[in-house]
Design a protein around this motif. Structure first.
Motif, PDB file in Angstrom:
ATOM      1  N   LEU A   8      40.167  29.748  36.945  1.00 30.99           N
ATOM      2  CA  LEU A   8      40.347  30.849  37.895  1.00 30.99           C
ATOM      3  C   LEU A   8      41.757  30.842  38.477  1.00 30.99           C
ATOM      4  O   LEU A   8      42.356  31.903  38.686  1.00 30.99           O
ATOM      5  CB  LEU A   8      39.310  30.768  39.014  1.00 30.99           C
ATOM      6  N   ALA A  13      43.280  35.250  39.481  1.00 32.67           N
ATOM      7  CA  ALA A  13      42.296  36.230  39.925  1.00 32.67           C
ATOM      8  C   ALA A  13      42.636  36.755  41.315  1.00 32.67           C
ATOM      9  O   ALA A  13      42.870  35.998  42.247  1.00 32.67           O
ATOM     10  CB  ALA A  13      40.906  35.594  39.932  1.00 32.67           C
ATOM     11  N   SER A  15      41.523  40.272  44.032  1.00 37.12           N
ATOM     12  CA  SER A  15      40.493  41.293  44.200  1.00 37.12           C
ATOM     13  C   SER A  15      41.033  42.468  44.993  1.00 37.12           C
ATOM     14  O   SER A  15      41.970  42.342  45.784  1.00 37.12           O
ATOM     15  CB  SER A  15      39.267  40.709  44.910  1.00 37.12           C
ATOM     16  N   VAL A  37      37.895  43.660  36.229  1.00 31.52           N
ATOM     17  CA  VAL A  37      36.465  43.372  36.205  1.00 31.52           C
ATOM     18  C   VAL A  37      35.838  44.071  37.406  1.00 31.52           C
ATOM     19  O   VAL A  37      36.098  43.721  38.555  1.00 31.52           O
ATOM     20  CB  VAL A  37      36.207  41.856  36.265  1.00 31.52           C
ATOM     21  N   PHE A  39      33.068  45.365  40.093  1.00 33.86           N
ATOM     22  CA  PHE A  39      31.821  44.914  40.696  1.00 33.86           C
ATOM     23  C   PHE A  39      31.317  45.964  41.670  1.00 33.86           C
ATOM     24  O   PHE A  39      32.088  46.718  42.261  1.00 33.86           O
ATOM     25  CB  PHE A  39      31.966  43.562  41.399  1.00 33.86           C
ATOM     26  N   LEU A  67      28.652  42.560  37.734  1.00 35.96           N
ATOM     27  CA  LEU A  67      30.032  42.558  37.239  1.00 35.96           C
ATOM     28  C   LEU A  67      30.067  43.283  35.911  1.00 35.96           C
ATOM     29  O   LEU A  67      29.180  43.098  35.069  1.00 35.96           O
ATOM     30  CB  LEU A  67      30.527  41.123  36.992  1.00 35.96           C
ATOM     31  N   THR A  69      32.480  43.197  32.771  1.00 36.24           N
ATOM     32  CA  THR A  69      33.564  42.331  32.302  1.00 36.24           C
ATOM     33  C   THR A  69      34.373  42.930  31.160  1.00 36.24           C
ATOM     34  O   THR A  69      35.298  42.295  30.684  1.00 36.24           O
ATOM     35  CB  THR A  69      32.991  40.980  31.848  1.00 36.24           C
ATOM     36  N   PHE A 114      38.193  42.968  40.248  1.00 38.88           N
ATOM     37  CA  PHE A 114      39.026  41.781  40.145  1.00 38.88           C
ATOM     38  C   PHE A 114      40.045  42.013  39.040  1.00 38.88           C
ATOM     39  O   PHE A 114      39.705  42.551  37.978  1.00 38.88           O
ATOM     40  CB  PHE A 114      38.182  40.547  39.805  1.00 38.88           C
ATOM     41  N   MET A 171      36.244  37.152  46.382  1.00 40.19           N
ATOM     42  CA  MET A 171      36.485  36.031  45.474  1.00 40.19           C
ATOM     43  C   MET A 171      35.354  35.008  45.557  1.00 40.19           C
ATOM     44  O   MET A 171      34.945  34.434  44.543  1.00 40.19           O
ATOM     45  CB  MET A 171      37.823  35.363  45.804  1.00 40.19           C
ATOM     46  N   LEU A 174      32.683  36.376  43.419  1.00 41.67           N
ATOM     47  CA  LEU A 174      32.944  36.188  41.989  1.00 41.67           C
ATOM     48  C   LEU A 174      32.538  34.789  41.543  1.00 41.67           C
ATOM     49  O   LEU A 174      31.845  34.617  40.523  1.00 41.67           O
ATOM     50  CB  LEU A 174      34.425  36.427  41.687  1.00 41.67           C
ATOM     51  N   LEU A 178      29.520  33.791  38.880  1.00 32.02           N
ATOM     52  CA  LEU A 178      29.744  32.972  37.690  1.00 32.02           C
ATOM     53  C   LEU A 178      28.817  31.755  37.684  1.00 32.02           C
ATOM     54  O   LEU A 178      28.264  31.385  36.643  1.00 32.02           O
ATOM     55  CB  LEU A 178      31.212  32.533  37.625  1.00 32.02           C
TER      56      LEU A 178
END
Length: 303
Positions: A8, A13, A15, A37, A39, A67, A69, A114, A171, A174, A178
Protein backbone atom coordinates in the motif's frame (compact mmCIF):
# COMPACT_ATOMS: atom_id res chain seq x y z
CA UNK A 1 7.37 -5.54 7.92
CA UNK A 2 3.75 -6.19 7.00
CA UNK A 3 3.60 -7.03 3.27
CA UNK A 4 0.18 -5.39 2.90
CA UNK A 5 1.47 -2.16 4.45
CA UNK A 6 4.55 -2.35 2.23
CA UNK A 7 2.53 -2.70 -0.95
CA UNK A 8 0.00 0.00 0.00
CA UNK A 9 2.88 2.38 0.72
CA UNK A 10 4.60 1.49 -2.55
CA UNK A 11 1.53 2.00 -4.73
CA UNK A 12 0.96 5.43 -3.18
CA UNK A 13 -2.69 4.95 -2.28
CA UNK A 14 -4.61 8.20 -1.83
CA UNK A 15 -8.35 8.77 -1.53
CA UNK A 16 -10.83 11.37 -2.68
CA UNK A 17 -14.51 11.67 -1.90
CA UNK A 18 -17.26 12.43 -4.40
CA UNK A 19 -20.73 13.89 -4.04
CA UNK A 20 -23.25 11.64 -2.31
CA UNK A 21 -26.19 10.19 -4.22
CA UNK A 22 -29.78 10.42 -2.98
CA UNK A 23 -32.42 8.55 -4.99
CA UNK A 24 -36.00 7.35 -4.79
CA UNK A 25 -38.79 5.76 -6.77
CA UNK A 26 -37.63 4.09 -9.98
CA UNK A 27 -34.19 5.28 -10.97
CA UNK A 28 -30.93 4.15 -12.61
CA UNK A 29 -27.62 5.97 -13.01
CA UNK A 30 -24.92 4.88 -15.48
CA UNK A 31 -21.31 5.69 -14.55
CA UNK A 32 -18.30 5.86 -16.85
CA UNK A 33 -15.30 3.64 -16.02
CA UNK A 34 -13.69 5.01 -12.86
CA UNK A 35 -10.13 6.28 -13.12
CA UNK A 36 -9.23 4.77 -9.76
CA UNK A 37 -10.70 2.15 -7.46
CA UNK A 38 -14.27 3.27 -6.88
CA UNK A 39 -16.07 2.70 -3.60
CA UNK A 40 -19.61 3.35 -2.43
CA UNK A 41 -21.43 2.66 0.79
CA UNK A 42 -25.18 2.45 1.22
CA UNK A 43 -26.22 4.57 4.19
CA UNK A 44 -29.95 4.16 3.64
CA UNK A 45 -32.22 1.95 1.53
CA UNK A 46 -31.19 -0.61 -1.07
CA UNK A 47 -30.33 -0.80 -4.78
CA UNK A 48 -28.65 -2.91 -7.46
CA UNK A 49 -25.08 -2.66 -8.71
CA UNK A 50 -24.44 -3.85 -12.27
CA UNK A 51 -20.85 -3.86 -13.58
CA UNK A 52 -20.06 -4.43 -17.25
CA UNK A 53 -18.41 -7.81 -17.70
CA UNK A 54 -19.64 -9.15 -14.34
CA UNK A 55 -22.42 -11.67 -15.06
CA UNK A 56 -24.67 -11.14 -12.05
CA UNK A 57 -25.90 -7.89 -10.48
CA UNK A 58 -24.95 -7.29 -6.85
CA UNK A 59 -27.88 -6.46 -4.53
CA UNK A 60 -26.83 -3.73 -2.11
CA UNK A 61 -28.59 -3.32 1.23
CA UNK A 62 -28.31 -0.65 3.90
CA UNK A 63 -24.85 -0.83 5.45
CA UNK A 64 -23.26 -2.60 2.46
CA UNK A 65 -20.21 -1.21 0.70
CA UNK A 66 -18.15 -2.27 -2.28
CA UNK A 67 -14.95 -1.66 -4.22
CA UNK A 68 -14.71 -1.64 -8.00
CA UNK A 69 -11.13 -2.61 -8.85
CA UNK A 70 -11.29 -2.42 -12.67
CA UNK A 71 -11.95 0.52 -15.02
CA UNK A 72 -15.37 -0.83 -16.04
CA UNK A 73 -18.62 1.09 -16.59
CA UNK A 74 -21.23 0.40 -13.93
CA UNK A 75 -24.84 1.19 -13.07
CA UNK A 76 -26.60 1.79 -9.78
CA UNK A 77 -30.36 1.29 -9.99
CA UNK A 78 -33.56 0.72 -8.11
CA UNK A 79 -34.41 -2.27 -10.34
CA UNK A 80 -33.02 -4.09 -13.40
CA UNK A 81 -35.52 -2.67 -15.91
CA UNK A 82 -35.32 1.12 -15.52
CA UNK A 83 -33.34 2.79 -18.37
CA UNK A 84 -30.28 4.50 -16.89
CA UNK A 85 -29.42 8.19 -17.01
CA UNK A 86 -25.78 9.22 -17.43
CA UNK A 87 -24.16 10.10 -14.12
CA UNK A 88 -22.18 13.16 -15.21
CA UNK A 89 -25.12 15.62 -15.60
CA UNK A 90 -26.66 14.40 -12.35
CA UNK A 91 -23.45 14.99 -10.41
CA UNK A 92 -22.78 18.34 -12.10
CA UNK A 93 -26.06 19.52 -10.59
CA UNK A 94 -25.26 18.29 -7.08
CA UNK A 95 -26.40 20.67 -4.34
CA UNK A 96 -24.55 20.82 -1.01
CA UNK A 97 -22.56 17.74 -2.01
CA UNK A 98 -25.60 15.60 -2.86
CA UNK A 99 -26.63 14.49 -6.35
CA UNK A 100 -30.21 13.33 -6.86
CA UNK A 101 -31.84 10.69 -9.08
CA UNK A 102 -35.43 9.53 -9.41
CA UNK A 103 -38.08 10.87 -7.06
CA UNK A 104 -37.34 11.01 -3.35
CA UNK A 105 -34.43 10.10 -1.11
CA UNK A 106 -35.22 6.67 0.31
CA UNK A 107 -31.77 5.55 -0.94
CA UNK A 108 -28.59 7.36 0.09
CA UNK A 109 -25.02 6.43 -0.87
CA UNK A 110 -21.69 8.05 -0.15
CA UNK A 111 -18.58 7.24 -2.11
CA UNK A 112 -15.30 8.19 -3.63
CA UNK A 113 -12.26 6.64 -5.21
CA UNK A 114 -8.75 5.52 -4.39
CA UNK A 115 -5.95 6.40 -6.77
CA UNK A 116 -2.59 4.66 -7.01
CA UNK A 117 0.73 4.88 -8.81
CA UNK A 118 1.13 3.12 -12.12
CA UNK A 119 2.39 -0.14 -10.62
CA UNK A 120 -0.75 -0.70 -8.54
CA UNK A 121 -2.42 -2.88 -11.18
CA UNK A 122 0.33 -5.51 -11.10
CA UNK A 123 1.13 -5.23 -7.39
CA UNK A 124 -2.35 -5.08 -5.90
CA UNK A 125 -5.38 -4.75 -8.14
CA UNK A 126 -4.82 -7.78 -10.36
CA UNK A 127 -5.01 -9.92 -7.21
CA UNK A 128 -8.57 -8.72 -6.55
CA UNK A 129 -11.86 -9.57 -8.29
CA UNK A 130 -13.61 -6.79 -10.27
CA UNK A 131 -16.09 -6.26 -7.42
CA UNK A 132 -15.35 -6.69 -3.72
CA UNK A 133 -18.71 -6.64 -1.92
CA UNK A 134 -18.87 -6.27 1.86
CA UNK A 135 -22.42 -7.04 3.09
CA UNK A 136 -23.60 -5.25 6.21
CA UNK A 137 -24.61 -8.60 7.69
CA UNK A 138 -20.97 -9.69 7.78
CA UNK A 139 -19.98 -9.42 11.47
CA UNK A 140 -16.38 -8.48 10.62
CA UNK A 141 -17.62 -5.49 8.61
CA UNK A 142 -18.34 -3.49 11.79
CA UNK A 143 -15.20 -1.39 11.41
CA UNK A 144 -16.01 -0.67 7.78
CA UNK A 145 -19.48 0.52 8.80
CA UNK A 146 -17.94 2.65 11.54
CA UNK A 147 -15.53 4.28 9.08
CA UNK A 148 -18.35 4.93 6.60
CA UNK A 149 -20.46 6.49 9.35
CA UNK A 150 -17.59 8.71 10.46
CA UNK A 151 -16.94 9.78 6.86
CA UNK A 152 -20.61 10.73 6.53
CA UNK A 153 -20.48 12.66 9.82
CA UNK A 154 -17.33 14.56 8.86
CA UNK A 155 -18.75 15.58 5.50
CA UNK A 156 -22.11 16.66 6.95
CA UNK A 157 -20.55 18.63 9.83
CA UNK A 158 -18.18 20.56 7.52
CA UNK A 159 -15.81 21.04 10.47
CA UNK A 160 -12.27 22.39 9.94
CA UNK A 161 -10.09 19.64 8.51
CA UNK A 162 -13.14 17.44 7.96
CA UNK A 163 -12.28 16.50 4.37
CA UNK A 164 -8.77 15.40 5.39
CA UNK A 165 -10.18 13.33 8.26
CA UNK A 166 -12.71 11.74 5.90
CA UNK A 167 -9.97 10.84 3.41
CA UNK A 168 -7.89 9.15 6.13
CA UNK A 169 -10.98 7.26 7.27
CA UNK A 170 -11.47 6.12 3.68
CA UNK A 171 -7.97 4.63 3.77
CA UNK A 172 -8.89 2.77 6.97
CA UNK A 173 -11.91 1.45 5.12
CA UNK A 174 -9.76 0.27 2.18
CA UNK A 175 -7.45 -1.70 4.47
CA UNK A 176 -10.39 -3.25 6.33
CA UNK A 177 -12.08 -4.28 3.08
CA UNK A 178 -8.86 -5.91 1.88
CA UNK A 179 -8.61 -7.78 5.19
CA UNK A 180 -12.21 -8.97 4.89
CA UNK A 181 -11.60 -10.11 1.33
CA UNK A 182 -8.57 -12.10 2.49
CA UNK A 183 -10.51 -13.63 5.37
CA UNK A 184 -13.36 -14.70 3.10
CA UNK A 185 -11.59 -15.88 -0.04
CA UNK A 186 -7.86 -15.96 0.63
CA UNK A 187 -7.29 -13.68 -2.36
CA UNK A 188 -4.94 -14.50 -5.21
CA UNK A 189 -1.21 -14.17 -5.78
CA UNK A 190 0.78 -12.66 -2.93
CA UNK A 191 -2.48 -11.60 -1.24
CA UNK A 192 -3.40 -15.27 -0.97
CA UNK A 193 0.03 -15.85 0.55
CA UNK A 194 -0.78 -13.50 3.43
CA UNK A 195 -3.59 -15.84 4.48
CA UNK A 196 -1.58 -19.05 4.06
CA UNK A 197 0.11 -20.41 7.21
CA UNK A 198 3.10 -21.77 5.28
CA UNK A 199 3.67 -18.90 2.85
CA UNK A 200 2.91 -15.95 5.15
CA UNK A 201 5.99 -16.28 7.42
CA UNK A 202 8.28 -16.40 4.38
CA UNK A 203 6.58 -13.37 2.85
CA UNK A 204 6.90 -11.40 6.08
CA UNK A 205 10.58 -12.32 6.36
CA UNK A 206 11.35 -11.18 2.81
CA UNK A 207 9.51 -7.91 3.33
CA UNK A 208 11.20 -7.29 6.68
CA UNK A 209 14.70 -7.85 5.26
CA UNK A 210 14.58 -7.66 1.45
CA UNK A 211 18.33 -7.10 1.13
CA UNK A 212 19.22 -10.26 3.03
CA UNK A 213 20.71 -12.99 0.80
CA UNK A 214 17.80 -15.35 1.31
CA UNK A 215 17.84 -18.94 0.17
CA UNK A 216 14.83 -21.24 -0.06
CA UNK A 217 16.30 -23.28 2.78
CA UNK A 218 16.52 -20.22 5.06
CA UNK A 219 12.97 -19.16 4.21
CA UNK A 220 11.77 -22.71 4.87
CA UNK A 221 13.34 -22.55 8.35
CA UNK A 222 11.44 -19.31 9.00
CA UNK A 223 8.22 -21.04 7.91
CA UNK A 224 9.07 -24.18 9.93
CA UNK A 225 8.62 -26.49 6.94
CA UNK A 226 10.90 -28.36 4.60
CA UNK A 227 12.53 -26.67 1.63
CA UNK A 228 10.48 -28.70 -0.84
CA UNK A 229 7.24 -28.01 1.03
CA UNK A 230 7.81 -24.25 1.02
CA UNK A 231 8.84 -24.16 -2.64
CA UNK A 232 5.81 -26.18 -3.74
CA UNK A 233 3.33 -24.35 -1.53
CA UNK A 234 4.66 -20.90 -2.43
CA UNK A 235 4.36 -21.63 -6.15
CA UNK A 236 0.90 -23.12 -5.70
CA UNK A 237 -0.45 -20.15 -3.74
CA UNK A 238 1.47 -17.17 -5.11
CA UNK A 239 2.02 -18.41 -8.64
CA UNK A 240 5.83 -18.22 -8.61
CA UNK A 241 8.70 -19.46 -6.50
CA UNK A 242 9.89 -17.64 -3.36
CA UNK A 243 13.16 -16.38 -4.86
CA UNK A 244 11.37 -15.25 -8.01
CA UNK A 245 8.96 -13.32 -5.79
CA UNK A 246 11.90 -11.85 -3.86
CA UNK A 247 13.53 -10.66 -7.08
CA UNK A 248 10.28 -9.00 -8.16
CA UNK A 249 9.87 -7.28 -4.80
CA UNK A 250 13.46 -6.04 -4.80
CA UNK A 251 12.95 -4.55 -8.25
CA UNK A 252 9.76 -2.83 -7.08
CA UNK A 253 11.70 -1.32 -4.17
CA UNK A 254 14.53 -0.29 -6.47
CA UNK A 255 12.11 1.30 -8.93
CA UNK A 256 10.49 3.26 -6.12
CA UNK A 257 13.85 4.58 -4.89
CA UNK A 258 14.88 5.50 -8.43
CA UNK A 259 11.62 7.42 -8.95
CA UNK A 260 11.66 9.22 -5.61
CA UNK A 261 15.32 10.01 -4.96
CA UNK A 262 18.62 11.04 -6.51
CA UNK A 263 20.50 8.11 -4.97
CA UNK A 264 23.23 6.60 -7.05
CA UNK A 265 22.34 3.32 -8.67
CA UNK A 266 25.12 1.65 -6.70
CA UNK A 267 23.48 2.82 -3.46
CA UNK A 268 20.07 1.62 -4.65
CA UNK A 269 21.57 -1.75 -5.55
CA UNK A 270 23.05 -2.23 -2.07
CA UNK A 271 19.82 -1.13 -0.37
CA UNK A 272 17.72 -3.79 -2.13
CA UNK A 273 20.15 -6.69 -1.95
CA UNK A 274 22.37 -6.52 -5.03
CA UNK A 275 26.13 -6.47 -4.69
CA UNK A 276 26.74 -4.10 -7.56
CA UNK A 277 25.09 -1.69 -9.94
CA UNK A 278 25.63 -4.12 -12.81
CA UNK A 279 23.86 -6.95 -10.94
CA UNK A 280 20.89 -4.66 -10.29
CA UNK A 281 20.87 -3.53 -13.93
CA UNK A 282 20.65 -7.09 -15.23
CA UNK A 283 17.77 -8.02 -12.91
CA UNK A 284 16.02 -4.68 -13.41
CA UNK A 285 16.04 -4.89 -17.20
CA UNK A 286 14.95 -8.52 -17.16
CA UNK A 287 11.97 -7.61 -14.97
CA UNK A 288 10.90 -4.22 -16.35
CA UNK A 289 12.32 -4.20 -19.87
CA UNK A 290 14.31 -1.04 -19.09
CA UNK A 291 17.71 -0.39 -17.60
CA UNK A 292 17.68 1.54 -14.30
CA UNK A 293 19.12 4.60 -16.06
CA UNK A 294 16.44 4.50 -18.76
CA UNK A 295 13.77 4.02 -16.09
CA UNK A 296 15.05 7.06 -14.17
CA UNK A 297 15.08 9.11 -17.34
CA UNK A 298 11.50 8.16 -18.12
CA UNK A 299 10.38 8.90 -14.54
CA UNK A 300 12.10 12.32 -14.65
CA UNK A 301 10.39 13.12 -17.95
CA UNK A 302 6.97 12.21 -16.57
CA UNK A 303 7.52 13.87 -13.21
Amino acid sequence: MDPLEDVLALVGATSRLSAALAAGGRWAVRFDPPTGVKFNAVRRGSCLLRVDGVPEPVPLAEGDCYLLTRPLPFTLASDPDTPPEPAAPIFWEAVDGVARAGDGDDVFLIGGAFTFTGRARALLLDALPPVVHVPAATPEAATVRWAVGEIDTELRAASPGGTLVAEHLAMVMLIRILRLHLARTGGAGWLAGLADPVVAPALRAMHAHPAQPWTVAELARVAAVSRSTLAARFREVVGRGPLEYLTGWRIELAADRIRRSDETLASVARAVGYGSESALSVAFKRTTGLSPRAYRGRADAVG
